[in-house]
Design a protein around this motif. Structure first.
Motif, mmCIF file in Angstrom:
data_model
loop_
_atom_site.group_PDB
_atom_site.id
_atom_site.type_symbol
_atom_site.label_atom_id
_atom_site.label_comp_id
_atom_site.label_asym_id
_atom_site.label_seq_id
_atom_site.Cartn_x
_atom_site.Cartn_y
_atom_site.Cartn_z
ATOM 1 N N LEU A 1 -5.173 0.898 -6.394
ATOM 2 C CA LEU A 1 -5.469 0.108 -5.208
ATOM 3 C C LEU A 1 -5.542 -1.367 -5.554
ATOM 4 N N LEU B 1 0.830 -1.199 0.000
ATOM 5 C CA LEU B 1 0.000 0.000 0.000
ATOM 6 C C LEU B 1 0.868 1.253 0.000
ATOM 7 N N SER C 1 -2.175 -2.757 -6.099
ATOM 8 C CA SER C 1 -1.451 -2.949 -4.833
ATOM 9 C C SER C 1 -1.891 -4.242 -4.166
#
Lengths: 878, 147
Positions: free
Chosen positions: A451, A409, A454
């Protein structure tokens, strides 16, 4: 929901509220309990007990307060979130303790994720985001296709389009348009602008609303001379004047009235400046059926799919073939979603880019995974203690995964930043004809993508190491460190990752190699003319054609004697910009004939053009001053046409009839060398060259003046400008060079090649670093074994060979898999390859050799380090 | 081979056996506790709801005293469990709480029944009456063959 479900839901909600409330609630509860105890105490004291006794009895009667407090606390929280929060805090502490690794990992991850984000930002807007029109998925576009000949064109014939609309129920609205470069005069200034002639429903079909004013009325015809202006043109050429409505501009010396301005960002067709109604309105069927130069858009009727529309159109096209065999022989129609139509060219490039960055990210993840596996050795004690204290395997894996997720992240956050900075850089490199480049920007879709990437990278690099690290034999570990089987497992998995990395980099490096060879071929292909040192002037002379002919004749005469000019000519089209094409017939017109728009290229030129472009004359003569409008009609042909129609015979003296205009048969007087007319990528087509002065009516007054210069072409711009101004004060001019206009054909290949090669190089470096790292780790783990071997008599050479063999086997397996992968993937490169086969052995071999050399060096360093191990020290290691 | 718990104290031994055994024991204990407390807590919940319904808002001490009174010392339980009940009843929104002042001018938390709570009380009361009437009938049955 039944009662049990509702009560569960309420309990969950209460826990959530408690979690968010914090510790104040606990203190209040404490106070409540203390108060209760005090009251009990008072009661017992009132009954006669001593203070101490009362307190004791009160406590006994109340029960276990600690348990009660714990229960209260437990009800105020969600255990899963608590443990997640714990894991995150622990993960941050662990990462802080290893700053070197953490920073490196985050750096690698953010670069990998950032590159993906940058490419995705561009690709998403160009390819996937819905067009900024009303209900864009229902808008379709049409293309002509000749299945047997294998040609297709994005233009269609207008009478055909009318027949399609009349014969099918699939379209609720239909509009047609045609764009061209025209001279536009605004006030005193003259410009060349992209002008679109269109039918009245154009803007209504797209569903866009005007910024100022209105659009064409549905029954308006071209007599009203209305024109709509684009926002950019209004801003740059009309000073964004708010009172622009009802002012006039001149297009081709016709005064047009401005009725509306488009909102900013509207750009369909791409880059158009002005729209006005075409003369073809209400006379659509009178347009020649042979001309396939119109663009047609339609909106599908509600409930009709594209497949259904296509199914309705194909029989109509077949019927037209029968009805009009001259023009429609072999011609059919293709209908596709407008968005797919627009993005067809950009799709392959962007797909290959996305694949390339994806591969780089995967290799980076594999690298990280091997590093994590190596570090697992150091963490076994910690894991063993946790397991002994009662942590289940799942809990340990969750904690390790959380660590990796935090890394990913963080990498994703920085990656998003890098992506935001990187996508403008991509845009500057991108070819200008990519659609919708102006719309590219960071939006929520990009964040969601980052996102998701990730999360995926966490799984990719974190899951396997986490599962392996958590599988520790408690007994063994707590007694004396890592067990042999665990090392074996981690070593095996690391090898698998390395093999994967090598295989992926082989694929990418091979693809890059093929693209590089294509690009080199593109730049060295024999064009048939000399593109360097040519100044191009777009000009359009007002008034009648006789005046224009005189203008060009005099201008060229002056230019050819001017200093710094090698030769000067003028032509309707030029290499890279075919202006016209169609059928031709030798010696006589047959009784029955068909019209083929792509049979040959028509070039209309003034004398001197061949020398200006550096096109060789192989036989006969070229046009000269004697080929005037009254003189006998003459023509030149190129070698391809000569070979095709005459074989070994001499074409000079024969006549040729071209479908360009009605001027009749022309005598062939010369043969020129073949030129790649459409683009450097396409083979030369047959060409019929005609003298401008003999075809004035059909050509008009706008030509391209081509000047071959001794020095840089731009240096002569002011001289030419002065010469033109001296003859005509208000003529619009646009200067460029031949090389500039040809550069657009290599823009996309250059873009692809640079980026894919860059990514291929990065992938290679990462893979090699991976193999180096794994070998170093394995050597470290087997220090004792190596020491033992050396003590037993193995020479350093043996040790070196042993280590290198480890690396070589992994590399070899990786390369074999990589070649297999490359063979199946490069097939998809298809149209991106130029003059090189997807299975080109030279490229494959080159890539493998390069990879082998670098891998060997990467293996040699740990091997030589292994050979330098001191056996005494090694055997003492415990 | 799993070495039993008693022999583990003070020696290193098989860690796997130790941890697993511990887990087993605590699991069993939780299970028994759960059963015992479930039944008792259920009845306590009902009694508290009835008390609040009949007497209006009360604080924890007051509820405990009232229960003591009504049950005439038959039900002997730790007073603290009242608060466990109150926590659960609050979670289900059958009662609400508010800070106020008690009879002797001290800060106290007062609990009051909600309309939802009243509905729950009604339902539970009907259940109890049904169950008790069935049990009464069953207990009146004579064994076969006896007068």
């Amino acid at each position: 929901m039944n009662a049990r479900g509702t009560s569960r839901l309420r309990a969950f909600a209460a826990r959530l509220r408690g979690l968010l409330r914090g510790t104040r609630h606990d203190e209040q509860f404490d106070d409540e309990i203390q108060e209760h105890l005090r009251l009990l105490e008072d009661r017992f004291a009132a009954e006669g007990m001593s203070r101490g006794e009362a307190a004791l009895t009160a406590r006994r009667q109340f029960g276990n307060t600690t348990r009660l407090r714990e229960d209260h606390r437990a009800l105020q929280t969600l255990p899963s979130i608590e443990s997640l929060w714990q894991d995150v805090r622990y993960a941050l502490r662990t990462l802080r303790r290893n700053p070197g690794f953490s920073i490196l990992a985050v750096l690698v991850l953010s670069l990998g994720i950032g590159a993906n984000t940058a490419v995705f930002t561009v690709a998403d807007t160009v390819l996937f985001k819905p067009l900024a029109f009303a209900d864009p998925d229902r808008i379709v576009s049409f293309g002509s296709v000749w299945p047997t000949r294998g040609t297709r064109s994005s233009g269609v014939s207008l009478p055909d389009a009318m027949d399609w609309r009349a014969g099918s129920s699939a379209f609720s609205t239909l509009t047609y348009y045609r764009r061209s470069r025209r001279a536009v005069i605004v006030g005193d200034a003259a410009y060349f602008a992209d002008v679109v002639r269109t039918s009245p429903e154009f803007f209504k079909l797209l569903g866009v609303a005007p910024l100022i004013g209105r659009f064409f009325a549905p029954d308006e015809d071209s007599g009203a001379r209305s024109v709509v202006i684009s926002h950019d043109f209004w801003r740059t050429r009309m000073a964004q004047n708010p009172d622009v409505l009802n002012t006039t501009v001149q297009i081709d010396n016709r005064a047009m009235v401005v009725i509306g301005i488009l909102p900013q960002g509207f750009s369909y067709p791409h880059g158009a400046d002005l729209w006005h109604l075409t003369d073809a309105v209400k006379k659509e069927y009178q347009e020649p059926r042979a001309t396939v130069s119109w663009s047609v858009l339609a909106r599908l009727t509600d409930g009709v799919t594209i497949e259904q529309a296509q199914a309705q159109l194909t029989p109509i096209a077949e019927r037209l073939e029968q009805q009009y065999p001259t023009t429609n022989a072999g011609r059919s129609v293709d209908v596709a979603r407008l968005q797919d139509f627009m993005t067809a060219n950009a799709k392959p490039t962007l797909f290959i880019l996305m694949a390339a960055v994806g591969v780089v990210l995967m290799i980076a993840c594999a690298n990280l995974a091997t590093v994590l596996l190596a570090k697992a050795t150091a963490r076994t004690n910690e894991v063993a203690v946790r397991a002994a204290l009662g942590a289940g395997r799942g809990r340990i894996v969750a904690q390790l995964l959380t660590e990796n997720a935090v890394l990913a992240l963080l990498g994703g956050a920085f990656g998003a930043l890098i992506g935001a900075l990187g996508s403008p850089a991509l845009l500057t490199l991108a070819p200008l004809d990519f659609p919708r480049l102006a719309e590219v920007g960071i939006d929520s879709r990009v964040f969601v993508f980052t996102l998701a990437v990730s999360v995926v990278t966490t799984v990719l690099f974190g899951l396997a190491p986490a599962m392996l690290t958590s599988r520790v034999d408690l007994n063994e570990t707590l007694k004396r460190g890592m067990s042999r089987s665990s090392v074996g497992g981690m070593g095996r998995l690391s090898r698998v990752f390395v093999i994967g990395e090598i295989a992926l980099s082989v694929v990418l490096v091979t693809a890059a190699g093929l693209l590089i060879r294509s690009f080199v071929a593109l730049n060295t292909v024999e064009l048939g003319f000399k593109p360097d040192h040519v100044l191009v002037l777009d000009v359009s002379i007002p008034g009648e054609s006789a005046r224009a002919a005189l203008f060009y004749r005099e201008l060229l005469a002056d230019l050819s004697t001017a200093p710094g000019v090698v030769a000067a000519g003028a032509s309707l089209g030029m290499p890279g910009r075919v202006a016209s094409g169609g059928s031709y017939w030798i010696d006589k017109l047959p009784d029955k004939f068909t019209l083929n728009p792509f049979a040959g290229v028509y070039s209309i030129m003034m004398p001197g053009t061949l020398r200006a472009l550096g096109i060789p004359l192989t036989r006969g003569r070229e046009f000269n001053a004697g080929d005037t409008a009254d003189a006998p009609k003459v023509a030149m042909i190129n070698e391809t046409l000569a070979r095709r129609e005459f074989g070994d015979q001499d074409p000079i003296g024969h006549t040729i009839i071209a479908g360009y205009d009605q001027e009749g048969p022309m005598t062939i007087v010369g043969i020129i060398g073949d030129v790649r007319q459409s683009s450097p990528l396409q083979l030369p087509n047959a060409e019929v060259l005609m003298a401008y002065e003999q075809h004035l009516r059909a050509t008009g007054t706008g030509l391209r003046v081509l000047v071959r210069t001794q020095g840089p072409p731009e240096a002569l711009e002011s001289l030419v400008r002065t010469m033109v101004r001296a003859r005509s004060t208000s003529v619009p001019m646009r200067f460029s060079t031949l090389e500039q206009s040809l550069a657009e054909y290599s823009a996309a290949p250059r873009f692809r090649t640079i980026l894919v090669s860059g990514f291929g190089l990065i992938a290679l470096c990462l893979a090699v670093a991976g193999i180096y790292g794994v070998l170093t780790y394995l050597v470290g783990q087997r220090t004792r074994e190596i020491g033992l071997r050396m003590a037993l008599g193995a020479t350093s050479g043996t040790i070196v060979r042993m280590v290198i063999r480890e690396g070589a086997i992994a590399a070899a397996v990786g390369m074999v898999l990589g070649v297999l992968g490359a063979v199946s993937v490069t097939r998809l490169l298809g149209t991106m390859l130029f003059q090189v086969q997807p299975y080109d052995p030279l490229t494959y071999a080159g890539g493998l050799v390069f990879l082998s050399v670098v891998t060997f060096v990467a293996c040699y360093i740990p091997a030589s380090r292994a050979a330098r191990i001191d056996p005494l020290k090694a055997l003492h290691v415990d | 081979m799993d070495i039993p718990y008693e022999h583990m104290v003070g020696s290193y031994g098989t860690s796997k056996g130790l941890t697993d055994h511990l887990k087993e024991l605590t699991k069993a204990e939780d299970a028994v506790d759960a059963k015992k407390s479930d039944l008792l807590q259920g009845t306590l919940d009902l009694m508290i709801l009835q008390t609040l319904h009949a007497l209006g808002p009360l604080h924890g001490f007051g509820i405990a005293r009232r229960l003591e009174q009504v049950s005439r010392d038959v039900l002997r339980l730790n007073e603290g469990t009242v608060y466990t009940s109150l926590m659960r009843l609050q979670q289900q929104r059958w009662i609400t709480s508010e800070w106020g002042t008690s009879e002797n001018n001290r800060k106290a938390k007062f609990y009051a029944i909600t309309p939802r709570g009243r509905t729950q009380l009604e339902t539970e009361t009907k259940n109890w009456e049904r169950i008790s009437s069935v049990i009464r009938r069953v207990l009146r049955l004579q064994p076969e063959g006896e007068p």
